[in-house]
Design a protein around this motif. Structure first.
Motif, mmCIF file in Angstrom:
data_model
loop_
_atom_site.group_PDB
_atom_site.id
_atom_site.type_symbol
_atom_site.label_atom_id
_atom_site.label_comp_id
_atom_site.label_asym_id
_atom_site.label_seq_id
_atom_site.Cartn_x
_atom_site.Cartn_y
_atom_site.Cartn_z
ATOM 1 N N LEU A 171 -83.641 103.436 -22.824
ATOM 2 C CA LEU A 171 -84.924 104.938 -22.519
ATOM 3 C C LEU A 171 -86.091 104.158 -22.236
ATOM 4 N N ASP A 172 -86.219 105.986 -22.268
ATOM 5 C CA ASP A 172 -87.392 105.898 -21.492
ATOM 6 C C ASP A 172 -88.824 105.065 -21.554
ATOM 7 N N LEU A 173 -88.821 103.957 -22.106
ATOM 8 C CA LEU A 173 -90.235 103.422 -22.795
ATOM 9 C C LEU A 173 -91.561 103.016 -21.542
ATOM 10 N N ASP A 174 -92.535 103.343 -22.357
ATOM 11 C CA ASP A 174 -94.074 102.755 -22.228
ATOM 12 C C ASP A 174 -94.181 101.557 -21.926
ATOM 13 N N PRO A 175 -95.191 101.166 -21.244
ATOM 14 C CA PRO A 175 -94.897 99.214 -21.413
ATOM 15 C C PRO A 175 -95.424 99.122 -22.453
ATOM 16 N N ALA A 176 -95.516 99.251 -23.800
ATOM 17 C CA ALA A 176 -96.685 99.091 -24.752
ATOM 18 C C ALA A 176 -95.377 98.311 -25.465
ATOM 19 N N GLN A 177 -94.162 100.088 -25.961
ATOM 20 C CA GLN A 177 -92.840 100.005 -26.475
ATOM 21 C C GLN A 177 -92.219 99.161 -25.957
ATOM 22 N N ARG A 178 -92.323 98.771 -24.465
ATOM 23 C CA ARG A 178 -91.316 97.757 -24.170
ATOM 24 C C ARG A 178 -91.496 96.159 -24.372
ATOM 25 N N ASP A 179 -93.215 95.825 -25.165
ATOM 26 C CA ASP A 179 -93.243 95.187 -25.219
ATOM 27 C C ASP A 179 -93.195 94.702 -26.876
ATOM 28 N N ALA A 180 -93.099 96.135 -27.484
ATOM 29 C CA ALA A 180 -92.488 96.227 -29.269
ATOM 30 C C ALA A 180 -90.650 95.523 -29.050
ATOM 31 N N VAL A 181 -90.684 95.812 -28.664
ATOM 32 C CA VAL A 181 -88.769 95.460 -28.340
ATOM 33 C C VAL A 181 -88.366 94.321 -27.799
ATOM 34 N N GLN A 182 -89.149 93.630 -28.004
ATOM 35 C CA GLN A 182 -89.410 91.766 -27.499
ATOM 36 C C GLN A 182 -89.355 91.434 -28.192
ATOM 37 N N ALA A 183 -90.960 91.857 -28.597
ATOM 38 C CA ALA A 183 -91.655 91.206 -30.254
ATOM 39 C C ALA A 183 -90.307 91.472 -31.256
ATOM 40 N N ILE A 184 -89.239 92.809 -31.575
ATOM 41 C CA ILE A 184 -88.625 92.434 -32.796
ATOM 42 C C ILE A 184 -87.151 92.135 -32.040
ATOM 43 N N ALA A 185 -86.920 92.111 -30.924
ATOM 44 C CA ALA A 185 -86.231 91.558 -31.286
ATOM 45 C C ALA A 185 -86.003 89.182 -31.546
ATOM 46 N N ALA A 186 -87.599 89.129 -31.236
ATOM 47 C CA ALA A 186 -87.570 87.521 -31.450
ATOM 48 C C ALA A 186 -88.138 87.658 -33.310
ATOM 49 N N ALA A 187 -87.556 88.602 -33.667
ATOM 50 C CA ALA A 187 -87.905 88.324 -35.210
ATOM 51 C C ALA A 187 -86.920 86.694 -35.597
ATOM 52 N N SER A 188 -87.577 85.999 -35.936
ATOM 53 C CA SER A 188 -86.447 84.822 -36.802
ATOM 54 C C SER A 188 -85.824 85.375 -37.888
ATOM 55 N N THR A 189 -85.388 85.862 -38.364
ATOM 56 C CA THR A 189 -85.274 86.250 -39.620
ATOM 57 C C THR A 189 -84.679 88.276 -39.750
ATOM 58 N N GLY A 190 -85.345 88.929 -38.951
ATOM 59 C CA GLY A 190 -84.415 90.330 -38.779
ATOM 60 C C GLY A 190 -85.962 90.877 -40.121
ATOM 61 N N ASN A 191 -86.797 90.268 -40.546
ATOM 62 C CA ASN A 191 -87.700 91.205 -41.051
ATOM 63 C C ASN A 191 -88.622 91.832 -40.273
ATOM 64 N N VAL A 192 -89.094 93.391 -40.239
ATOM 65 C CA VAL A 192 -89.933 93.148 -39.692
ATOM 66 C C VAL A 192 -90.684 94.654 -39.387
ATOM 67 N N TYR A 193 -92.005 94.126 -39.573
ATOM 68 C CA TYR A 193 -93.305 95.327 -39.907
ATOM 69 C C TYR A 193 -93.667 96.340 -38.066
ATOM 70 N N LEU A 194 -93.040 96.992 -38.084
ATOM 71 C CA LEU A 194 -93.944 98.095 -37.001
ATOM 72 C C LEU A 194 -94.799 98.587 -37.180
ATOM 73 N N TRP A 195 -96.124 98.811 -36.692
ATOM 74 C CA TRP A 195 -97.231 99.606 -37.044
ATOM 75 C C TRP A 195 -97.672 99.855 -35.788
ATOM 76 N N GLY A 196 -98.456 101.672 -35.925
ATOM 77 C CA GLY A 196 -99.227 101.604 -34.383
ATOM 78 C C GLY A 196 -99.469 103.125 -35.134
ATOM 79 N N GLY A 197 -100.354 103.648 -33.415
ATOM 80 C CA GLY A 197 -100.498 105.076 -33.953
ATOM 81 C C GLY A 197 -99.483 105.559 -34.110
ATOM 82 N N VAL A 198 -100.104 107.362 -34.213
ATOM 83 C CA VAL A 198 -99.152 108.051 -34.792
ATOM 84 C C VAL A 198 -98.486 108.903 -32.685
ATOM 85 N N GLY A 199 -96.694 109.218 -33.815
ATOM 86 C CA GLY A 199 -96.068 109.724 -32.150
ATOM 87 C C GLY A 199 -95.911 108.528 -31.336
#
Length: 347
Positions: A42-70
């Motif tokens: 995917l053509d992700l921007d740096p902040a999105q790439r950081d989010a991918v790594q943080a999601i992958a590190a979720a220890s239980t699978g529960n994820v609350y992903l938040w941020g601005g529109v679009g």
């Protein structure tokens, strides 16, 4: 992905103790690895790439992903959800979850937790899009959702425009939701997507049917089709128990006046009913949004949410551009989200 909130509800609801004995955990390290691999191209921007790594590190699978529109929250959450397959998974917009829950509560008069377990029967992973809390009813339902998914071991993925601490922002009510906020912050990987481009504005949007719509600005916004210029040629739809006078309804296309659909006491359940049955909705006689009162403006932004989420083509005939919404006396809480989605329309 499969929608397993079955139309036919089971006769018996399984309790959390029974689930824990018979169902293995849905989240495994392999899920995280599949998710990361699926986002590599995917053509992700740096902040999105950081989010991918943080999601992958979720220890239980529960994820609350938040941020601005679009910012691609739904896209990343759906990729994460897909990584759980072949587990039975379910993705719902929050409005749709509430609609199903309320319909079953009216029909069954059971405790909300019992009804929610019925709706989630067989679901092993749940994605709730556009997580928000604006009133006490929302707070009650979401508290039940957090309890049921935690007790039954269902990983919950949530996307939101709000940080957990900003949910239920009304200062008169905010304290009531503090225990739920604390639960989210302690049992979820809370992942912010930092600043970056609004990807809807750049055309990177999977809602192709909605985006195929158009916002016409014209003095002729009140003009009606030739076959709907009098009340006698219209049609009354019975949308989830509420009569809705439409200018026309033919095949998969329906047309309304703004007054009938947004100024009348219509709610999200009626908008969902329309989105379930029509692939295109035309709205005529839309006034300058800067002049619209609080309640009709809130209904309009809710309509945009529903049509966008269901990917319904939206054609608007208005007296002014949509961004005059920002000049209204009472700007809706989720105005930024609605404006971001409207920017996907042609003009």
């Amino acid at each position: 992905m499969t929608d397993r909130a079955a139309d036919e509800l089971p006769e018996r609801v399984r309790g959390a103790d029974e689930l824990s004995e018979r169902v293995r955990p849905a989240f495994t390290p392999a899920v995280a690895a599949r998710f990361v691999a699926d986002t590599d191209d995917l053509d992700l921007d740096p902040a999105q790439r950081d989010a991918v790594q943080a999601i992958a590190a979720a220890s239980t699978g529960n994820v609350y992903l938040w941020g601005g529109v679009g910012r691609g929250k739904s896209m990343l959450a759906e990729r994460y959800l897909a990584a759980f397959l072949p587990e039975p998974v379910l993705r719902l917009h929050l409005n749709e979850l509430f609609r199903r829950l309320q319909a079953e509560l009216v029909r069954d008069w059971k405790a909300p937790a019992i009804v929610l377990r019925r709706l989630l029967h067989g679901v092993r992973v749940l994605l709730v899009d556009e997580f928000h809390v604006h009133d006490v009813a929302d707070a009650v339902y979401l508290d039940v959702l957090l309890n049921v998914t935690a007790d039954d071991g269902i990983p919950l993925i949530a996307t939101s425009n709000y940080a957990p601490a900003d949910l239920l922002p009304d200062p008169r009510l905010h304290d009531r939701f503090l225990p739920a906020i604390a639960r989210i912050e302690s049992s979820f990987a809370v992942v912010p997507i930092g600043d970056g481009p609004d990807h809807r504005a750049t055309g990177a949007d999977a809602h192709t049917r909605f985006a195929a719509g158009i916002w016409h600005v014209s003095p002729a916004a009140d003009a009606r089709p030739a076959d709907a210029r009098s009340a006698d040629t219209g049609v009354v739809l019975h949308a989830d128990g509420i009569p809705l006078p439409a200018l026309s309804a033919e095949g998969a296309q329906v047309t309304f006046d703004f007054a009938r659909l947004c100024e009348a006491p219509v709610g999200v359940r009626q908008y969902q009913w329309l989105a379930d049955r029509y692939t295109g909705l035309t709205l005529r006689s839309v006034p300058d949004l800067a002049t619209v009162r609080r309640e009709p403006l809130m209904r309009f932004t809710t309509l945009v949410d529903v049509l966008y989420d269901q990917d319904v083509r939206f054609v608007v005939h208005a007296h002014a551009p949509f961004d005059t919404l920002r000049q209204a006396a009472h700007v809706p809480l989720d105005a930024d989200r609605a404006l971001s989605r409207l920017r996907a329309l042609g003009g």
